[in-house]
Design an enzyme around this catalytic site. Structure first.
Site, PDB file in Angstrom:
ATOM      1  N   SER A  56      -5.853   7.885   2.961  1.00 17.65           N
ATOM      2  CA  SER A  56      -4.615   7.498   2.218  1.00 17.65           C
ATOM      3  C   SER A  56      -4.656   7.668   0.818  1.00 17.65           C
ATOM      4  O   SER A  56      -4.884   8.951   0.202  1.00 17.65           O
ATOM      5  CB  SER A  56      -4.226   6.015   2.376  1.00 17.65           C
ATOM      6  OG  SER A  56      -2.988   5.623   2.156  1.00 17.65           O
ATOM      7  N   ASP A  97      -1.397  10.902   2.508  1.00 15.23           N
ATOM      8  CA  ASP A  97      -1.468  11.075   3.947  1.00 15.23           C
ATOM      9  C   ASP A  97      -0.104  11.191   4.271  1.00 15.23           C
ATOM     10  O   ASP A  97       0.468  11.186   5.671  1.00 15.23           O
ATOM     11  CB  ASP A  97      -2.362  10.349   4.772  1.00 15.23           C
ATOM     12  CG  ASP A  97      -1.926   8.756   4.939  1.00 15.23           C
ATOM     13  OD1 ASP A  97      -1.581   8.381   3.824  1.00 15.23           O
ATOM     14  OD2 ASP A  97      -1.528   8.213   5.952  1.00 15.23           O
ATOM     15  N   ASP A 149       2.043   9.394  -1.107  1.00 12.28           N
ATOM     16  CA  ASP A 149       0.477   9.387  -1.425  1.00 12.28           C
ATOM     17  C   ASP A 149      -0.264  10.419  -0.444  1.00 12.28           C
ATOM     18  O   ASP A 149       0.382  11.422  -0.046  1.00 12.28           O
ATOM     19  CB  ASP A 149      -0.068   8.090  -0.829  1.00 12.28           C
ATOM     20  CG  ASP A 149       0.407   7.689   0.629  1.00 12.28           C
ATOM     21  OD1 ASP A 149       1.145   8.515   1.382  1.00 12.28           O
ATOM     22  OD2 ASP A 149      -0.355   7.007   1.509  1.00 12.28           O
ATOM     23  N   ASP A 182       2.507   8.696   4.259  1.00 18.49           N
ATOM     24  CA  ASP A 182       3.137   7.630   4.876  1.00 18.49           C
ATOM     25  C   ASP A 182       3.771   6.622   3.660  1.00 18.49           C
ATOM     26  O   ASP A 182       4.436   5.573   4.197  1.00 18.49           O
ATOM     27  CB  ASP A 182       2.404   6.693   5.855  1.00 18.49           C
ATOM     28  CG  ASP A 182       1.200   5.996   5.234  1.00 18.49           C
ATOM     29  OD1 ASP A 182       0.789   6.334   3.996  1.00 18.49           O
ATOM     30  OD2 ASP A 182       0.233   5.216   5.958  1.00 18.49           O
TER      31      ASP A 182
END
Length: 463
Positions: free
Chosen positions: A95, A233, A231, A235
């Site tokens: 993340s 990834d 961010d 999400d």
């Protein structure tokens, strides 16, 4: 430090995420949780992610599970694909945390794993449990990004962003290409900014001063209506207005809930409490982390399957629990998404002929700020927070200079309500050796000052 489950997924140092550890956690997941006979696998742009994804794929195939390799894509795109297929999924991502760390996010065929699932996986990992397949699983590939983009474009219709000039901060976000594509298909003129082939950890909840300065410069230099990003990834959204000022993720959540016509909102206790002052049926406050938000949304839907319920977090990740109608239907997606809380406020901005700051001005005047302290001593931080929690005299002395303590909320960490309505929320991160400081006040300057004050005080105690 051995890899551990945090607020969302398994995380650890890359040096600790050995092939054996990754393979054993993959097998433990497949043993402890339903998978429907198939495992979808995706990854972010960290240097370590291709190798880790390869280990996940090989372990699953050796266990007799068919694998669908989705390659590099946003986490919500992977989740949408696996949910539609009734399959499990593993996303290789750390993340927003630095590139020396990575992790795994797990999905069962019905969505994100629960905290009970985490416990079952950890138990299976400790026991060395693994599924026993009769034959080696197959391997196929899938482009899941196209369906993810189409879902949003079909719901928003033709040209809702015409006339908008939107900057896309590309950095190392796995969503950078699909974000540009969707915005362009919706009619916006996109301006690519800050592309990087080196992984840059962007925390949408605590954007650093250097990034804020770059955003302001880009907004001015390119005459932009907004700047958007995510961010690592994909999400969690990051949105800045026409002056390059960051719009907090929970404010994006409020604006998006309004666009969708939501009646019930589920959000962590760290989110802006302006949501409690809006004309909604119910607001449910939870612990921090998407598993807690999802669990509460599921409870709402179990009681009323027709509930117009949404969830969002202070980091901006948005969860849709009902079929919303915009220009077309938008199907539910009960995992954190970056696209919806980006395009919904932008579409409203364009439709109403207003700036993002104009839209925010229509909301209750409540302001938040957040920061983090990295590389903490986790033992010291736990003891520090325990003393504040259990000893009223220590707590009063610690907060005395900014106001008397009127109430304490222990939903997640320690949230202190001060005289006059200011709040300070202290919480160790669940994903990394970090300590989070949140503040709320009736002005942005006051919220910023509270965070700055307590960041310095907490740092002296936890490092």
């Amino acid at each position: 430090m051995a890899p551990t489950f945090g607020t969302s997924g398994l995380r650890g140092l890359v040096t600790d995420l050995t092939d054996d550890v990754i393979a054993r956690y993959t097998l433990a997941f497949l043993h402890a949780c339903p998978h429907g006979g198939r495992l979808f696998v995706g990854r972010d742009l960290r240097p370590s992610s291709p190798t880790i994804a390869g280990v996940v794929i090989e372990a699953a195939r050796e266990a007799g599970v068919d694998v669908v390799d989705c390659g590099v894509l946003p986490t919500p795109a992977l989740a949408q694909a696996s949910l539609a297929a009734g399959a499990a999924a593993v996303m290789v991502t750390g993340s927003h945390i630095p590139a020396d760390r990575n992790g795994l996010k797990f999905y069962v065929p019905t969505g994100e794993i629960t905290k009970d699932d985490e416990a079952a996986i950890s138990h299976a990992y400790s026991d060395g449990s693994a599924p026993q397949g009769e034959a080696r699983g197959s391997l196929s590939q899938k482009d899941a990004i196209a369906d993810y983009a189409d879902r949003m474009v079909s719901a928003l219709g033709q040209g809702p962003l015409l006339g908008q000039r939107i900057g896309v901060y590309r950095h190392s976000s796995v969503a950078r290409d699909v974000l540009e594509s969707v915005l362009s298909r919706l009619g916006a003129e996109t301006v690519p900014l800050g592309h990087s082939d080196t992984f840059i950890p962007v925390d949408t909840e605590a954007v650093d001063p250097e990034t804020r300065s770059r955003l302001a410069g880009w907004a001015s230099d390119h005459g932009l209506h907004a700047i958007v990003s995510t961010d690592g990834d994909g999400d969690r959204p990051m949105v800045a207005d026409n002056a390059g000022r960051i719009v907090p993720g929970d404010v994006l959540g409020v604006l998006t809930a309004q666009v969708l016509g939501a009646r019930i909102v589920v959000t962590p206790v760290s989110s802006n409490d302006m949501i409690t002052h809006l004309p909604l049926d119910t607001v449910h406050l939870t612990r921090i982390g998407s598993p807690f938000v999802i669990a509460e949304m599921e409870r709402v839907l179990a009681a009323n399957p027709d509930a117009r319920v949404v969830g969002f977090e202070a980091n901006g990740g948005f969860l849709l629990g009902f079929t919303a109608t915009l220009s077309g239907p938008l199907s539910p997606l009960m995992t954190r998404d970056c696209l919806l809380p980006i395009v919904a406020p932008l579409a409203r901005m364009a439709t109403e002929g207003k700036s993002l700051s104009d839209l925010i001005a229509t909301l209750p005047s409540r302001y938040t700020a957040a920061d983090r302290i990295q590389d903490i001593d986790t033992t010291r931080s736990a003891e520090f927070l325990r003393q504040l929690d259990t000893d009223p005299e220590v707590r009063s002395e610690f907060f005395d200079s900014t106001g008397a303590v009127e109430d304490v909320d222990r939903t997640d960490g320690l949230r202190v309500i001060l005289a006059g309505g200011d709040t300070v929320h202290l919480r160790p991160s669940g994903n990394a050796p970090e300590f989070r400081i949140y503040a709320q006040a009736n002005s942005q300057d006051r919220a910023n000052d509270l965070v700055a004050t307590y960041r310095d005080r907490v740092a002296a105690m936890v490092r």
